[in-house]
Each structure stands twice: as structure tokens, then as C-alpha cells.
Motif scaffolding. Structure first.
Motif, PDB file in Angstrom:
ATOM      1  N   VAL A 180      40.604  38.767  49.946  1.00  0.00           N
ATOM      2  CA  VAL A 180      40.297  37.341  49.787  1.00  0.00           C
ATOM      3  C   VAL A 180      39.151  37.100  48.800  1.00  0.00           C
ATOM      4  N   THR A 181      38.733  38.145  48.075  1.00  0.00           N
ATOM      5  CA  THR A 181      37.558  38.039  47.219  1.00  0.00           C
ATOM      6  C   THR A 181      37.909  38.133  45.739  1.00  0.00           C
ATOM      7  N   PHE A 182      37.255  37.322  44.940  1.00  0.00           N
ATOM      8  CA  PHE A 182      37.427  37.207  43.495  1.00  0.00           C
ATOM      9  C   PHE A 182      37.035  38.524  42.811  1.00  0.00           C
ATOM     10  N   ALA A 183      37.967  39.124  42.088  1.00  0.00           N
ATOM     11  CA  ALA A 183      37.712  40.385  41.392  1.00  0.00           C
ATOM     12  C   ALA A 183      36.904  40.157  40.123  1.00  0.00           C
ATOM     13  N   GLY A 184      36.611  41.259  39.424  1.00  0.00           N
ATOM     14  CA  GLY A 184      35.874  41.172  38.172  1.00  0.00           C
ATOM     15  C   GLY A 184      34.693  42.100  38.114  1.00  0.00           C
ATOM     16  N   CYS A 185      34.335  42.676  39.253  1.00  0.00           N
ATOM     17  CA  CYS A 185      33.179  43.568  39.331  1.00  0.00           C
ATOM     18  C   CYS A 185      33.551  45.018  39.034  1.00  0.00           C
ATOM     19  N   GLY A 186      34.847  45.330  39.065  1.00  0.00           N
ATOM     20  CA  GLY A 186      35.271  46.713  38.921  1.00  0.00           C
ATOM     21  C   GLY A 186      35.361  47.445  40.243  1.00  0.00           C
ATOM     22  N   GLU A 192      41.612  54.438  47.294  1.00  0.00           N
ATOM     23  CA  GLU A 192      42.339  54.378  48.564  1.00  0.00           C
ATOM     24  C   GLU A 192      41.933  53.127  49.331  1.00  0.00           C
ATOM     25  N   CYS A 193      42.906  52.437  49.906  1.00  0.00           N
ATOM     26  CA  CYS A 193      42.651  51.189  50.629  1.00  0.00           C
ATOM     27  C   CYS A 193      41.790  51.450  51.863  1.00  0.00           C
ATOM     28  N   LEU A 194      40.616  50.823  51.900  1.00  0.00           N
ATOM     29  CA  LEU A 194      39.696  51.024  53.024  1.00  0.00           C
ATOM     30  C   LEU A 194      40.177  50.313  54.280  1.00  0.00           C
ATOM     31  N   THR A 195      40.888  49.188  54.095  1.00  0.00           N
ATOM     32  CA  THR A 195      41.423  48.475  55.253  1.00  0.00           C
ATOM     33  C   THR A 195      42.370  49.366  56.049  1.00  0.00           C
ATOM     34  N   PRO A 200      35.521  31.020  28.122  1.00  0.00           N
ATOM     35  CA  PRO A 200      35.640  32.262  28.903  1.00  0.00           C
ATOM     36  C   PRO A 200      36.692  32.101  29.999  1.00  0.00           C
ATOM     37  N   PHE A 201      37.489  33.130  30.190  1.00  0.00           N
ATOM     38  CA  PHE A 201      38.549  33.065  31.194  1.00  0.00           C
ATOM     39  C   PHE A 201      38.421  34.253  32.138  1.00  0.00           C
ATOM     40  N   PHE A 202      38.301  33.946  33.432  1.00  0.00           N
ATOM     41  CA  PHE A 202      38.196  34.989  34.449  1.00  0.00           C
ATOM     42  C   PHE A 202      39.274  34.742  35.507  1.00  0.00           C
ATOM     43  N   PRO A 203      40.401  35.455  35.446  1.00  0.00           N
ATOM     44  CA  PRO A 203      41.464  35.244  36.430  1.00  0.00           C
ATOM     45  C   PRO A 203      40.980  35.566  37.840  1.00  0.00           C
ATOM     46  N   LYS A 204      41.242  34.671  38.782  1.00  0.00           N
ATOM     47  CA  LYS A 204      40.703  34.827  40.136  1.00  0.00           C
ATOM     48  C   LYS A 204      41.650  35.638  41.030  1.00  0.00           C
ATOM     49  N   ILE A 205      41.941  36.850  40.567  1.00  0.00           N
ATOM     50  CA  ILE A 205      42.759  37.772  41.350  1.00  0.00           C
ATOM     51  C   ILE A 205      41.876  38.459  42.391  1.00  0.00           C
ATOM     52  N   PRO A 206      42.453  38.996  43.472  1.00  0.00           N
ATOM     53  CA  PRO A 206      41.642  39.658  44.502  1.00  0.00           C
ATOM     54  C   PRO A 206      41.154  41.040  44.076  1.00  0.00           C
ATOM     55  N   VAL A 207      40.097  41.479  44.726  1.00  0.00           N
ATOM     56  CA  VAL A 207      39.521  42.792  44.455  1.00  0.00           C
ATOM     57  C   VAL A 207      40.545  43.907  44.664  1.00  0.00           C
ATOM     58  N   HIS A 252      43.369  44.167  43.607  1.00  0.00           N
ATOM     59  CA  HIS A 252      44.016  44.458  42.324  1.00  0.00           C
ATOM     60  C   HIS A 252      43.244  45.536  41.571  1.00  0.00           C
ATOM     61  N   GLU A 253      41.928  45.432  41.584  1.00  0.00           N
ATOM     62  CA  GLU A 253      41.111  46.421  40.895  1.00  0.00           C
ATOM     63  C   GLU A 253      41.157  47.774  41.593  1.00  0.00           C
ATOM     64  N   CYS A 254      41.260  47.752  42.904  1.00  0.00           N
ATOM     65  CA  CYS A 254      41.385  49.016  43.638  1.00  0.00           C
ATOM     66  C   CYS A 254      42.695  49.724  43.272  1.00  0.00           C
ATOM     67  N   LYS A 255      43.735  48.946  43.118  1.00  0.00           N
ATOM     68  CA  LYS A 255      45.022  49.530  42.722  1.00  0.00           C
ATOM     69  C   LYS A 255      44.923  50.160  41.334  1.00  0.00           C
TER      70      LYS A 255
END
Length: 259
Positions: free
Chosen positions: A186-192, A173-176, A156-163, A165-168
Motif C-alpha cells: 500500500v506504499t508509494f515506491a521510488g526509494c529502491g 524475497e517477499c517479507l509478508t 517531474p513524473f513519479f508513478p505511484k506504484i507500490p513498493v 513492484h521494486e521488490c520484484k
């Protein structure tokens, strides 16, 4: 028939419930494999040899440690599921700030308990872990993908890109930029990214992405209204042992201590 086990240690059992929520996938799975150990979901359990053993929860008692060590001996693949198993979880966020005795006194008012307890640890701090599926709870799609991959001999491969990326990708809209504290960078994406899509800042439950810039993240959180100390505590909630990676500049660390 291939045997699979699902073990729970110290935790809320939310990740095990999320596995049950796979519904259609679970029905298809049990046509191909035998779920021989899953105490949360069935009465008849056999703790024998496993092709895959999924472990939820942190190692917080001597019994947890005994169970996971025995499970490691019996499993070809051991997979940590959820932030507690992967990092130590919420219950380990103050491990570096207080002794076990201080924790017991603060929570229970006494040092002695009916069970032998220890500071919460991630499963990988006790035994070798083959794969990790973080989250609070884990993402059930990743569970299905991990099972299918392992059973088919694929890593299994899970690329450790930031969340972020999924927002984009979802055009969230960027909450920050709206002044809402969010750990997406700074958080590992994958949750949607369901939290940010609902207007709630990422809480960091999936742990660190690759190369997280915590010093800059603290500065962004400060601009969004948090003190240095509160920003660091916010980042530490789910990260457990990964909190050691929150390395700040000397000046920022001093500000944190005084916050």
C-alpha cells in the motif's frame, strides 16, 4: 542566475542533510544555479524570489505557517520534501485521536509553551504545493531528477506504484510471505526498497500508492501477528492526513475500537 531555496520547518532536518549528501550533483548544480537560501548549510542567505523553493518539515507553529506562506508568495515552484512536509509525518499520526491540549500535557506537562503551536499539518494543507518528494528521508535521486526536470521545463513524473513492484525488480524475497509485517503493498515506491532488501518490512514512510487496499492490508498484518488496533497504528505512523484513507469495513472498525 536562477535562484533556489531550501527551507526547514518543524522536523529533524534529515531531508536537508540528504540533499547535502547528493555531493557530486550538488557541485554541478551550483555551477548552474544560485542556492540563495539554505540556513542549514550556509551563513549567507537571501530570502528573495525563488525559481524553486524546497520545504522540509511539517507546519507545527505559527512561525512555520508564516514562513511557508511567505515562501509560497516568493517561489515560482514550491516542492514539499520528506514525509513531514508531504503528509504531516510522524508528529501528526495522532492528530485525530487527541486535542492539541491533551498532546501538550502528555509531552510537556503543560498547555502553554514559549512558541505558539498547533497540530502538525502537511505543507499542502496550508499553501499550494507544486510537487511532492516523500520519504523519511526523501530519496536524493528523486531530488536531483526533480531539480533537473523543473529547470528544463519538464514536469517531474513519479508513478505511484507500490513498493512491491521494486521488490520484484530487485528479486527481493517477499517479507509478508515470511510473516514479517510490511506495508509494501500500500506504499508509494521510488526509494529502491532498501528496507525490504535488508530484511526489514516497509514502514510506509513514502505514503500511499495509487488505490491502496487498507482493509486487506490490515487483514494481512493480522495474519502476521498484529492486532487490528496495532495494524492500523502501524499504517498511520508516517501517513499524516493520508490516514483518512484507511477506510475499513464496519466490523473491522469495531474490532479496532475494542483493541
Amino acid at each position: 542566475m536562477v535562484k533556489i531555496g531550501i527551507m526547514g520547518l518543524t522536523g529533524c532536518s534529515g531531508c536537508q542533510c540528504e540533499i547535502l549528501n547528493c555531493e557530486e550533483a550538488i557541485y554541478r548544480l551550483i555551477e548552474k544555479v544560485e542556492i540563495s537560501y539554505f540556513p542549514l548549510a550556509q551563513d549567507n542567505n537571501s530570502f528573495g524570489e525563488f525559481e524553486i523553493l524546497f520545504v522540509e518539515g511539517s507546519v507545527t507553529t505559527e512561525e512555520d505557517e508564516r514562513k511557508v506562506k511567505e515562501g509560497r508568495e516568493r517561489a515560482k515552484f514550491l516542492v514539499a520534501v520528506g514525509s513531514c512536509a508531504c503528509y504531516g509525518g510522524v508528529q501528526s499520526q495522532r492528530n485525530d485521536e487527541a486535542s492539541l491540549e491533551e498532546m501538550l500535557l502528555a509531552v510537556y506537562g503543560r498547555k502553554e509553551l514559549p512558541v505558539k503551536v498547533q497540530k502538525p499539518r502537511a505543507v499542502s494543507e496550508v499553501v499550494k504545493v507544486d510537487y511532492e518528494l516523500p520519504g523519511c528521508p526523501l530519496d536524493k535521486r528523486q531530488f536531483v531528477y526533480a531539480v533537473a526536470s523543473i529547470l528544463n521545463g519538464v514536469k517531474p513524473f513519479f508513478p505511484k506504484i507500490p513498493v512491491c513492484h521494486e521488490c520484484k525488480l530487485s528479486e527481493t524475497e517477499c517479507l509478508t510471505l515470511k510473516g514479517i509485517p510490511c506495508q509494501g503493498p500500500v506504499t508509494f515506491a521510488g526509494c529502491g526498497a532498501p528496507c525490504t532488501a535488508s530484511g526489514v518490512g516497509c514502514q510506509g514512510c513514502r505514503g500511499n500508492c495509487d488505490f491502496p487496499n487498507f482493509e486487506e492490508m490490515v487483514e494481512i498484518l493480522k495474519k502476521n501477528g498484529l492486532s487490528t488496533g496495532d495494524a492500523v497504528k502501524f499504517l498511520k505512523v508516517f501517513r499524516g492526513y493520508q490516514s483518512k484513507e484507511i477506510k475499513l469495513s464496519e466490523g473491522v472498525v469495531e474490532n479496532e475500537k475494542g483493541a
